[in-house]
Design an enzyme around this catalytic site. Structure first.
Site, short mmCIF file in Angstrom:
data_model
loop_
_atom_site.label_atom_id
_atom_site.label_comp_id
_atom_site.label_asym_id
_atom_site.label_seq_id
_atom_site.Cartn_x
_atom_site.Cartn_y
_atom_site.Cartn_z
N HIS A 44 -3.44 -7.00 1.27
CA HIS A 44 -3.94 -5.72 0.77
C HIS A 44 -5.16 -5.23 1.55
O HIS A 44 -6.15 -5.94 1.70
CB HIS A 44 -4.29 -5.82 -0.72
CG HIS A 44 -4.70 -4.50 -1.29
ND1 HIS A 44 -3.81 -3.64 -1.89
CD2 HIS A 44 -5.90 -3.87 -1.30
CE1 HIS A 44 -4.44 -2.55 -2.27
NE2 HIS A 44 -5.72 -2.66 -1.92
N HIS A 95 -0.96 2.36 4.44
CA HIS A 95 0.43 2.52 4.88
C HIS A 95 0.51 3.62 5.91
O HIS A 95 -0.24 4.61 5.85
CB HIS A 95 1.37 2.82 3.71
CG HIS A 95 0.94 3.96 2.85
ND1 HIS A 95 -0.05 3.85 1.90
CD2 HIS A 95 1.36 5.25 2.79
CE1 HIS A 95 -0.22 5.01 1.29
NE2 HIS A 95 0.62 5.89 1.83
P1 AMP Z 1 0.59 8.57 0.22
O1 AMP Z 1 0.56 9.93 -0.43
O2 AMP Z 1 0.28 8.63 1.69
O3 AMP Z 1 -0.22 7.56 -0.51
O4 AMP Z 1 2.10 8.12 0.18
C1 AMP Z 1 2.63 7.22 -0.74
C2 AMP Z 1 4.11 7.18 -0.48
O5 AMP Z 1 4.65 6.06 -1.15
C3 AMP Z 1 4.87 8.41 -0.97
O6 AMP Z 1 5.55 9.02 0.13
C4 AMP Z 1 5.85 7.84 -2.00
O7 AMP Z 1 7.10 8.48 -1.99
C5 AMP Z 1 5.94 6.39 -1.57
N1 AMP Z 1 6.29 5.45 -2.62
C6 AMP Z 1 5.71 5.30 -3.84
N2 AMP Z 1 6.29 4.29 -4.53
C7 AMP Z 1 7.25 3.78 -3.73
C8 AMP Z 1 8.21 2.73 -3.87
N3 AMP Z 1 8.27 1.98 -4.99
N4 AMP Z 1 9.05 2.48 -2.84
C9 AMP Z 1 8.99 3.22 -1.72
N5 AMP Z 1 8.11 4.22 -1.52
C10 AMP Z 1 7.26 4.51 -2.51
#
Ligand code: AMP
Length: 118
Positions: A44, A95
């Site tokens: 993390h 990410h």
């Molecule tokens: P951010 O706005 O940059 O924090 O992006 C978070 C991303 O995580 C978004 O595009 C979501 O669609 C994606 N996300 C959230 N939960 C999951 C999950 N369980 N599996 C895959 N993607 C996810």
């Protein structure tokens, strides 16, 4: 534990496309382009603000491998990391979004006046 740590621990399912000791790449659950992959460190880290140069060095090589796996390295793609509130970061685990598979738009990012601050 954050949602992406749960994905690393396989407590939440994900559609993994590539993984090594340090990093995991899986499909975004809400894709914004024909290809939309998330690359995360398994340990993390809150955001890009906290990442070390060494981790970024290793992650760069991993992202290159992901783009080759997806066969988008020649057609092109975009690498995005959202940081903090103004960056609209929803998940507080570092990410990188890898998006591609089609010609991407480069439209407005904010409703604020782009000439407002500088
Ligand atoms: P951010 O706005 O940059 O924090 O992006 C978070 C991303 O995580 C978004 O595009 C979501 O669609 C994606 N996300 C959230 N939960 C999951 C999950 N369980 N599996 C895959 N993607 C996810």
């Amino acid at each position: 534990m954050c949602i992406f740590c749960k994905i690393v621990n396989k407590e939440i399912p994900s559609n993994v496309i590539l993984e090594n000791k340090e990093f995991l790449a899986f499909h975004d659950i809400n894709p914004k382009a024909p290809v939309h992959i998330l690359v995360i460190p398994k340990l993390h880290i809150d955001s890009f603000n906290e990442v070390t140069g060494q981790t970024m060095k290793n992650m760069t090589g991993f992202i290159h491998d992901v783009t080759k796996e997806l066969k988008i390295e020649k057609s092109g793609y975009r690498v995005i990391t959202n940081v903090g509130e103004d960056g609209a970061q929803e998940v507080k685990h570092l990410h990188f979004h890898i998006v591609g598979g089609a010609k991407l738009a480069w439209s407005h990012l904010s409703d604020a006046d782009p000439k407002g601050k500088f």
